[in-house]
Design a protein around this motif. Sequence first.
Motif: not given
Length: 307
Positions: A30-31, A35-38, A50-51
């Motif tokens: 539901n967020l 943004v995930q940096v990996a 959602e995005v």
Amino acid sequence: MGALPDEPGPVDPKNQPRRQAFSNSPLWRNLRLSVQVATKLNRSHLIPGEVTFLLPCLSRIERDVQASGPQTVTMEDSTSVIHPSLGDVEPSSKDLLSEAAIVTGMANATLKANPKLDWAAWTADYARVRDAIAETYPQWFSDFNAKLKKPGGFYRANKARERDFSDTKTGRAIFVPPKHLSATGFADEPGLLRLMTLRSNDQFNTTIYGYEDRLRDVSGTRDIVFIHPADITQFGLVDGEVIGLSTEADDGIRREKLGLKVFAYDVPRGCIGAYYPECNVLVPLSHHAVESKVPAAKSVPVRIVRG
């Protein structure tokens, strides 16, 4: 003595829906934006909001070349010593950006211009970032860039190690007595074991580099449960037998980890060991240290599952 006040609390069913919700992911999904940096893929990347933006970045072992040339990053080890780290491996893709370039790029694109925040300069030369850190935290990082040239890195002061308690109200060490002598958070029962999760020697945090644990003579697998030889006999097990573990908790949630090979090892009687993150599934979120709320992964009440 300092660890005693932060003992595990009892399993609290009221907290448990948070874990259940995360495992089923409705709240996470539901967020509006995540943004995930990996540096490598993991399970959390399969649970988008959602995005969602998944941004791959350079790892610490890869060459990081910016406008001013090859860049050096820093790391702090478990003894509070800070070391420089310079990658020497060709990046896996020419399109990979560094963590610094990603963060400063997002900041530059979304924030209003500020003369005190020169994102482009910080990306071009990481030494500029360290200068800013030194200015902000001079008690630890004065002359940051100069100290990095010291062989073996430099030590960041640790007041507890130096027995410096000048910041306390009394100027002395303050000890908080535990509420009870047991730090496990649960009582002994027949057949109930204390599971402590641990990592192998070829593992950093939850990043697994291989399947050879030279510290414990384990090779080729991580599906292991370490049990004292006397406990193996007491429970009617055989070294090498495959069993499962089930968490003992009064919250109505079933937690099991199957397919673990019995491995005779000199652990305390009544205690067993297994690797994380594989056995994180056995740790109730509500079973945590009283003050820090850290999951009590070194003292999980479990029972053996056969067949």
